[in-house]
Scaffold this motif. Structure first.
Motif, PDB file in Angstrom:
ATOM      1  N   LYS A 104      -1.578  -4.168 -14.011  1.00  0.00           N
ATOM      2  CA  LYS A 104      -1.813  -5.224 -15.007  1.00  0.00           C
ATOM      3  C   LYS A 104      -0.494  -5.901 -15.398  1.00  0.00           C
ATOM      4  CE  LYS A 104      -3.856  -5.972 -19.578  1.00  0.00           C
ATOM      5  NZ  LYS A 104      -4.547  -5.324 -20.736  1.00  0.00           N
ATOM      6  N   LYS A 105       0.546  -5.114 -15.590  1.00  0.00           N
ATOM      7  CA  LYS A 105       1.847  -5.671 -15.972  1.00  0.00           C
ATOM      8  C   LYS A 105       2.461  -6.475 -14.831  1.00  0.00           C
ATOM      9  CE  LYS A 105       3.000  -2.052 -19.336  1.00  0.00           C
ATOM     10  NZ  LYS A 105       3.927  -0.935 -19.672  1.00  0.00           N
ATOM     11  N   LEU A 106       2.375  -5.945 -13.628  1.00  0.00           N
ATOM     12  CA  LEU A 106       3.014  -6.605 -12.490  1.00  0.00           C
ATOM     13  C   LEU A 106       2.322  -7.917 -12.134  1.00  0.00           C
ATOM     14  CD1 LEU A 106       3.677  -3.476 -10.264  1.00  0.00           C
ATOM     15  CD2 LEU A 106       5.393  -4.858 -11.439  1.00  0.00           C
ATOM     16  N   LYS A 107       1.016  -8.009 -12.371  1.00  0.00           N
ATOM     17  CA  LYS A 107       0.282  -9.236 -12.053  1.00  0.00           C
ATOM     18  C   LYS A 107       0.734 -10.414 -12.905  1.00  0.00           C
ATOM     19  CE  LYS A 107      -4.160  -9.036 -11.536  1.00  0.00           C
ATOM     20  NZ  LYS A 107      -5.574  -8.669 -11.781  1.00  0.00           N
ATOM     21  N   VAL A 108       1.276 -10.162 -14.085  1.00  0.00           N
ATOM     22  CA  VAL A 108       1.751 -11.249 -14.948  1.00  0.00           C
ATOM     23  C   VAL A 108       3.275 -11.289 -15.023  1.00  0.00           C
ATOM     24  CG1 VAL A 108      -0.349 -11.299 -16.335  1.00  0.00           C
ATOM     25  CG2 VAL A 108       1.526  -9.791 -17.021  1.00  0.00           C
ATOM     26  N   SER A 109       3.927 -10.543 -14.155  1.00  0.00           N
ATOM     27  CA  SER A 109       5.387 -10.492 -14.152  1.00  0.00           C
ATOM     28  C   SER A 109       5.983 -11.778 -13.601  1.00  0.00           C
ATOM     29  CB  SER A 109       5.864  -9.312 -13.301  1.00  0.00           C
ATOM     30  OG  SER A 109       7.269  -9.335 -13.132  1.00  0.00           O
ATOM     31  N   LYS A 110       7.095 -12.191 -14.164  1.00  0.00           N
ATOM     32  CA  LYS A 110       7.849 -13.315 -13.624  1.00  0.00           C
ATOM     33  C   LYS A 110       8.945 -12.839 -12.676  1.00  0.00           C
ATOM     34  CE  LYS A 110       7.060 -16.460 -17.486  1.00  0.00           C
ATOM     35  NZ  LYS A 110       7.690 -17.344 -18.505  1.00  0.00           N
ATOM     36  N   LEU A 111       9.042 -11.541 -12.518  1.00  0.00           N
ATOM     37  CA  LEU A 111      10.076 -10.967 -11.659  1.00  0.00           C
ATOM     38  C   LEU A 111       9.572 -10.702 -10.248  1.00  0.00           C
ATOM     39  CD1 LEU A 111      12.907  -9.766 -11.357  1.00  0.00           C
ATOM     40  CD2 LEU A 111      12.015  -7.622 -12.258  1.00  0.00           C
ATOM     41  N   VAL A 112       8.310 -10.284 -10.142  1.00  0.00           N
ATOM     42  CA  VAL A 112       7.733  -9.969  -8.835  1.00  0.00           C
ATOM     43  C   VAL A 112       6.414 -10.707  -8.662  1.00  0.00           C
ATOM     44  CG1 VAL A 112       8.822  -7.701  -8.696  1.00  0.00           C
ATOM     45  CG2 VAL A 112       6.556  -7.919  -9.740  1.00  0.00           C
ATOM     46  N   GLU A 113       5.956 -10.801  -7.403  1.00  0.00           N
ATOM     47  CA  GLU A 113       4.680 -11.438  -7.111  1.00  0.00           C
ATOM     48  C   GLU A 113       3.904 -10.602  -6.113  1.00  0.00           C
ATOM     49  OE1 GLU A 113       5.276 -15.220  -5.262  1.00  0.00           O
ATOM     50  OE2 GLU A 113       6.881 -14.490  -3.966  1.00  0.00           O
ATOM     51  N   MET A 114       2.580 -10.731  -6.149  1.00  0.00           N
ATOM     52  CA  MET A 114       1.716  -9.975  -5.257  1.00  0.00           C
ATOM     53  C   MET A 114       1.687 -10.633  -3.880  1.00  0.00           C
ATOM     54  SD  MET A 114      -2.279  -8.884  -5.869  1.00  0.00           S
ATOM     55  CE  MET A 114      -1.900  -8.318  -7.528  1.00  0.00           C
ATOM     56  N   THR A 115       1.793  -9.830  -2.841  1.00  0.00           N
ATOM     57  CA  THR A 115       1.821 -10.372  -1.475  1.00  0.00           C
ATOM     58  C   THR A 115       0.553 -10.064  -0.692  1.00  0.00           C
ATOM     59  OG1 THR A 115       2.898  -8.370  -0.624  1.00  0.00           O
ATOM     60  CG2 THR A 115       4.337 -10.146  -1.400  1.00  0.00           C
ATOM     61  N   ALA A 116      -0.397  -9.383  -1.308  1.00  0.00           N
ATOM     62  CA  ALA A 116      -1.640  -9.032  -0.621  1.00  0.00           C
ATOM     63  C   ALA A 116      -2.810  -9.281  -1.545  1.00  0.00           C
ATOM     64  CB  ALA A 116      -1.610  -7.567  -0.186  1.00  0.00           C
ATOM     65  N   ASP A 117      -3.982  -9.439  -0.976  1.00  0.00           N
ATOM     66  CA  ASP A 117      -5.189  -9.638  -1.758  1.00  0.00           C
ATOM     67  C   ASP A 117      -5.468  -8.380  -2.571  1.00  0.00           C
ATOM     68  OD1 ASP A 117      -8.060  -9.709  -2.481  1.00  0.00           O
ATOM     69  OD2 ASP A 117      -8.021 -11.558  -1.296  1.00  0.00           O
ATOM     70  N   GLU A 118      -5.803  -8.568  -3.846  1.00  0.00           N
ATOM     71  CA  GLU A 118      -6.036  -7.425  -4.730  1.00  0.00           C
ATOM     72  C   GLU A 118      -7.177  -6.545  -4.236  1.00  0.00           C
ATOM     73  OE1 GLU A 118      -6.860  -6.539  -9.484  1.00  0.00           O
ATOM     74  OE2 GLU A 118      -6.354  -8.570  -8.804  1.00  0.00           O
ATOM     75  N   ALA A 119      -8.070  -7.110  -3.452  1.00  0.00           N
ATOM     76  CA  ALA A 119      -9.209  -6.341  -2.945  1.00  0.00           C
ATOM     77  C   ALA A 119      -8.780  -5.197  -2.048  1.00  0.00           C
ATOM     78  CB  ALA A 119     -10.154  -7.268  -2.187  1.00  0.00           C
ATOM     79  N   PHE A 120      -7.588  -5.310  -1.446  1.00  0.00           N
ATOM     80  CA  PHE A 120      -7.124  -4.290  -0.523  1.00  0.00           C
ATOM     81  C   PHE A 120      -6.262  -3.224  -1.202  1.00  0.00           C
ATOM     82  CE2 PHE A 120      -7.755  -8.099   2.104  1.00  0.00           C
ATOM     83  CZ  PHE A 120      -8.654  -7.596   3.034  1.00  0.00           C
ATOM     84  N   ILE A 121      -5.944  -3.433  -2.476  1.00  0.00           N
ATOM     85  CA  ILE A 121      -5.051  -2.495  -3.163  1.00  0.00           C
ATOM     86  C   ILE A 121      -5.690  -1.118  -3.285  1.00  0.00           C
ATOM     87  CG2 ILE A 121      -3.983  -1.968  -5.391  1.00  0.00           C
ATOM     88  CD1 ILE A 121      -3.265  -4.867  -5.670  1.00  0.00           C
ATOM     89  N   GLY A 122      -7.002  -1.090  -3.516  1.00  0.00           N
ATOM     90  CA  GLY A 122      -7.672   0.196  -3.662  1.00  0.00           C
ATOM     91  C   GLY A 122      -7.573   1.047  -2.407  1.00  0.00           C
ATOM     92  N   ARG A 123      -7.439   0.420  -1.258  1.00  0.00           N
ATOM     93  CA  ARG A 123      -7.357   1.160  -0.001  1.00  0.00           C
ATOM     94  C   ARG A 123      -5.927   1.588   0.313  1.00  0.00           C
ATOM     95  NH1 ARG A 123     -10.727  -3.194   3.666  1.00  0.00           N
ATOM     96  NH2 ARG A 123     -12.509  -3.456   2.251  1.00  0.00           N
ATOM     97  N   SER A 124      -4.982   0.676   0.079  1.00  0.00           N
ATOM     98  CA  SER A 124      -3.600   0.939   0.492  1.00  0.00           C
ATOM     99  C   SER A 124      -2.675   1.333  -0.647  1.00  0.00           C
ATOM    100  CB  SER A 124      -3.025  -0.307   1.183  1.00  0.00           C
ATOM    101  OG  SER A 124      -3.045  -1.419   0.306  1.00  0.00           O
ATOM    102  N   GLY A 125      -3.116   1.183  -1.901  1.00  0.00           N
ATOM    103  CA  GLY A 125      -2.243   1.475  -3.030  1.00  0.00           C
ATOM    104  C   GLY A 125      -1.296   0.325  -3.306  1.00  0.00           C
ATOM    105  N   LEU A 126      -0.354   0.541  -4.215  1.00  0.00           N
ATOM    106  CA  LEU A 126       0.550  -0.523  -4.644  1.00  0.00           C
ATOM    107  C   LEU A 126       1.811  -0.635  -3.795  1.00  0.00           C
ATOM    108  CD1 LEU A 126       0.456  -0.114  -8.550  1.00  0.00           C
ATOM    109  CD2 LEU A 126      -0.883  -1.657  -7.112  1.00  0.00           C
ATOM    110  N   ASN A 127       2.091   0.347  -2.959  1.00  0.00           N
ATOM    111  CA  ASN A 127       3.346   0.348  -2.219  1.00  0.00           C
ATOM    112  C   ASN A 127       3.492  -0.869  -1.311  1.00  0.00           C
ATOM    113  OD1 ASN A 127       4.268   2.700  -3.354  1.00  0.00           O
ATOM    114  ND2 ASN A 127       3.553   4.010  -1.700  1.00  0.00           N
ATOM    115  N   GLY A 128       4.604  -1.582  -1.510  1.00  0.00           N
ATOM    116  CA  GLY A 128       4.914  -2.736  -0.685  1.00  0.00           C
ATOM    117  C   GLY A 128       4.121  -3.979  -1.013  1.00  0.00           C
ATOM    118  N   VAL A 129       3.260  -3.929  -2.027  1.00  0.00           N
ATOM    119  CA  VAL A 129       2.404  -5.063  -2.374  1.00  0.00           C
ATOM    120  C   VAL A 129       3.163  -6.111  -3.184  1.00  0.00           C
ATOM    121  CG1 VAL A 129       0.386  -5.767  -3.720  1.00  0.00           C
ATOM    122  CG2 VAL A 129       0.268  -3.741  -2.248  1.00  0.00           C
TER     123      VAL A 129
END
Length: 248
Positions: A104-129
């Motif tokens: 939740k915090k990282l999704k609204v961060s101005k420091l980092v951005e998400m590089t993968a679809d959130e739908a896949f996070i449950g399968r692969s986790g947050l590493n490298g996202v």
């Protein structure tokens, strides 16, 4: 300066925020594109500033779905980052965070951005996202996580992309110096400070720290690591209490 304001330090060191840079905005059918900086948004439209300095408001019905999704992720309505936590050690993350609160915090961060679809996070986790919005020198930075058995954040590692040995001095060293300055500005004088680890001292799979800081709830280490024939910069935030480490 409060320790949680890493964004301010990074901005001062020319880590450009995504919101200060022009990005392409596509028409709904994807056939046309216009460059512009984000200015503001509401529930049905977004206002951008074009390269010519003109502000342009685009209705979501005329905007590509990918750009609407980018807005919902990076500039949600009322989606301000959670109130700054004095125990935060990186952006607004703390060692009390679960996967859910960290996401939740990282999704609204101005420091980092998400590089993968959130739908896949449950399968692969947050590493490298999550990737830093701006480069560390000439390098991209990615976040990796380790969790306690209770599901709380145990360790956070910022790792840059891997580079060949030929880039060790010309590319990795400038980024290492920049990170050292940023972390010193954030946490104060390091408990231990050494030179850039020698490339010949790194064995495959090895992380060699050069700097050590005390942070909220643990310690931070800066150094370099080797993966096969390639090398990267690493900042490791851990709950482990500061211990003097051997510097090559």
């Amino acid at each position: 300066m409060p320790r949680h304001l890493l964004i301010s330090l990074i901005a001062a060191a020319s880590f450009s925020s995504v919101f200060a840079e022009a990005r392409p905005w596509k028409s709904a059918d994807g056939t046309r594109t216009i460059q512009g900086e984000f200015v503001k948004r509401d529930a049905t439209s977004v206002t951008i500033k074009t390269d010519a300095g003109k502000e342009l408001t685009i209705e979501f019905t005329k905007l590509h779905s990918d750009d609407v999704k980018w807005l919902d992720t990076n500039q949600p309505i009322g989606g301000l980052p959670p109130a700054a936590d004095p125990t935060a050690f990186f952006d607004n993350l703390t060692f009390k965070d679960t996967r859910e609160t960290a996401l939740k915090k990282l999704k609204v961060s101005k420091l980092v951005e998400m590089t993968a679809d959130e739908a896949f996070i449950g399968r692969s986790g947050l590493n490298g996202v999550f990737k830093t919005r701006a480069k560390i020198g000439a390098l991209d930075g990615f976040l990796y996580f380790d969790w306690t058995e209770a599901g709380k954040l145990k360790e956070l590692t910022l790792q840059t992309d891997l580079r060949p040995e030929s880039d060790y001095k010309s590319v990795l060293e400038p980024g290492w110096k920049q990170l050292g300055e940023l972390l010193t500005g954030l946490y104060g004088k390091p408990l231990q400070k050494g030179p850039l680890p020698g490339v010949t001292s790194l064995t495959d799979g090895m992380f060699s720290p050069s700097h050590l800081w005390k942070i909220e709830g643990g310690s931070a280490l800066l150094g370099t690591a080797r993966d096969g024939a390639r090398y990267q910069l690493v900042v490791r935030f851990t709950q482990k209490k500061p211990q003097i480490v051997e510097v090559p």
